[in-house]
Scaffold this motif. Structure first.
Motif, PDB file in Angstrom:
ATOM      1  N   GLY A 266       0.766  -1.242   0.203  1.00 48.32           N
ATOM      2  CA  GLY A 266      -0.254   0.096   0.174  1.00 48.32           C
ATOM      3  C   GLY A 266       0.273   1.458   0.138  1.00 48.32           C
ATOM      4  N   ALA A 267       0.328   2.105   0.674  1.00 43.20           N
ATOM      5  CA  ALA A 267       0.988   3.537   0.988  1.00 43.20           C
ATOM      6  C   ALA A 267       0.789   4.356   2.134  1.00 43.20           C
ATOM      7  CB  ALA A 267       0.428   4.769  -0.024  1.00 43.20           C
ATOM      8  N   ARG A 268       1.568   5.231   2.119  1.00 39.20           N
ATOM      9  CA  ARG A 268       1.960   5.688   3.643  1.00 39.20           C
ATOM     10  C   ARG A 268       1.753   7.636   3.619  1.00 39.20           C
ATOM     11  NH1 ARG A 268       5.284   1.916   7.192  1.00 39.20           N
ATOM     12  NH2 ARG A 268       4.495  -0.118   6.726  1.00 39.20           N
ATOM     13  N   LEU A 269       1.057   8.256   3.917  1.00 43.87           N
ATOM     14  CA  LEU A 269       1.627   9.549   4.097  1.00 43.87           C
ATOM     15  C   LEU A 269       2.018  10.097   5.505  1.00 43.87           C
ATOM     16  CD1 LEU A 269       0.834  12.187   1.992  1.00 43.87           C
ATOM     17  CD2 LEU A 269      -1.237  12.628   3.369  1.00 43.87           C
ATOM     18  N   PHE A 270       3.640  10.839   5.082  1.00 46.18           N
ATOM     19  CA  PHE A 270       4.282  11.581   6.023  1.00 46.18           C
ATOM     20  C   PHE A 270       4.080  13.187   6.649  1.00 46.18           C
ATOM     21  CE2 PHE A 270       6.414   7.248   4.889  1.00 46.18           C
ATOM     22  CZ  PHE A 270       6.088   6.545   6.436  1.00 46.18           C
TER      23      PHE A 270
END
Length: 279
Positions: free
Chosen positions: A202-206
């Motif tokens: 998936g993906a992550r936002l920081f």
């Protein structure tokens, strides 16, 4: 996306020469049995085409050569619904990407930039309500110029991985990378807002190194991963620049990326943005 987002994509326009083979060659090795496909590509053009198909109002700033490939690339962008009036025709040949894709959809890519290296912003004006998305298949001087000139939302897909000048790091509202690029650009650990894709994870936002959102990957049949990241970038920029909540925007972008992976083309067919927003 309640109203069509005004989005300008500044980036590369390439002809993709893709060899589809059973596996990727090792260094110095020749792999036979391939099938050659010639199609429209370039990270900038891929993102512009994806954004237009998702429903944004898109113009492309880029460059092609005075050759048949340049005319073809314009026609492909026009067909996707992209405004190509700001695409420049220069003396250098149209850019070319040499791609090998294996049966699992993994790829190796070598890019010959051609006219992409000569794009300039002379006479270009950016409106305050206009989002801008750029990548790093263009000169870093051009990306720095965008950081100084763009008035509205500014997103940068930091691919291929290169160190970003401080002015770009400070100005960008969003920087998008995959996990490999994230590892190669240490300054992103403290950047204002960074989205990282992790393939099947998936993906992550920081924000300033702190995770604020995540989304799982969407299960799909893998045909080609070449345009998937570009479709993800287009979707995430559309979502966040339009004010969609971070979790929702990230999930929608993962769904768009999955749809792109299932399409053999670098510029896949896509539905409008709302079709990918989780219910």
């Amino acid at each position: 996306m309640p109203t069509p987002l005004l989005l300008t994509v500044v980036g590369s326009i390439n002809v993709d020469l893709t060899a589809r083979a059973g596996r990727l060659p090792q260094a110095g090795e020749t792999v036979g049995g391939g099938r050659l496909v010639r199609e429209a590509g370039g990270k900038g053009a891929n993102q512009a085409a994806a954004a237009a198909r998702l429903g944004a109002s898109v113009r492309m700033i880029g460059a092609v050569g005075p050759d048949a490939d340049g005319a073809w690339m314009r026609a492909e962008l026009d067909a996707a619904g992209v405004d190509t009036t700001s695409v420049q025709t220069l003396d250098e040949p149209t850019g070319v990407a040499l791609i090998v894709v294996d049966r699992e959809g993994e790829n190796q890519i070598a890019v010959c930039e051609g006219a992409n290296g000569e794009i300039d912003l002379a006479g270009v004006v950016f409106a305050a309500d206009e989002a801008v998305l750029a990548q790093l298949e263009i000169s870093m001087n051009l990306v720095e110029a965008l950081a100084a000139q763009v008035q509205g939302y500014f997103a940068v897909n930091a691919a291929p991985a290169r160190d970003l000048p401080e002015a770009v790091l400070e100005r960008a509202d969003l920087i998008i990378v995959n996990e490999t690029e994230y590892a190669l650009i240490p300054a992103l650990r403290t950047a204002r807002r960074v989205a990282v894709t992790y393939g099947a994870d998936g993906a992550r936002l920081f924000e300033s190194g702190v995770e604020i959102a995540s989304a799982p990957a969407v299960e799909t049949t893998v045909e080609n991963t070449v345009g998937a990241g570009d479709a993800f970038c287009a979707a995430l920029t559309i979502g966040l620049a339009s004010g969609v909540p971070a979790d929702t925007a990230l999930a929608a972008a993962c769904a768009v990326g999955a749809a792109a992976v299932a399409d053999p083309r670098s510029q896949p067919a896509l539905s409008t943005y709302g079709a990918y927003v989780p219910r």
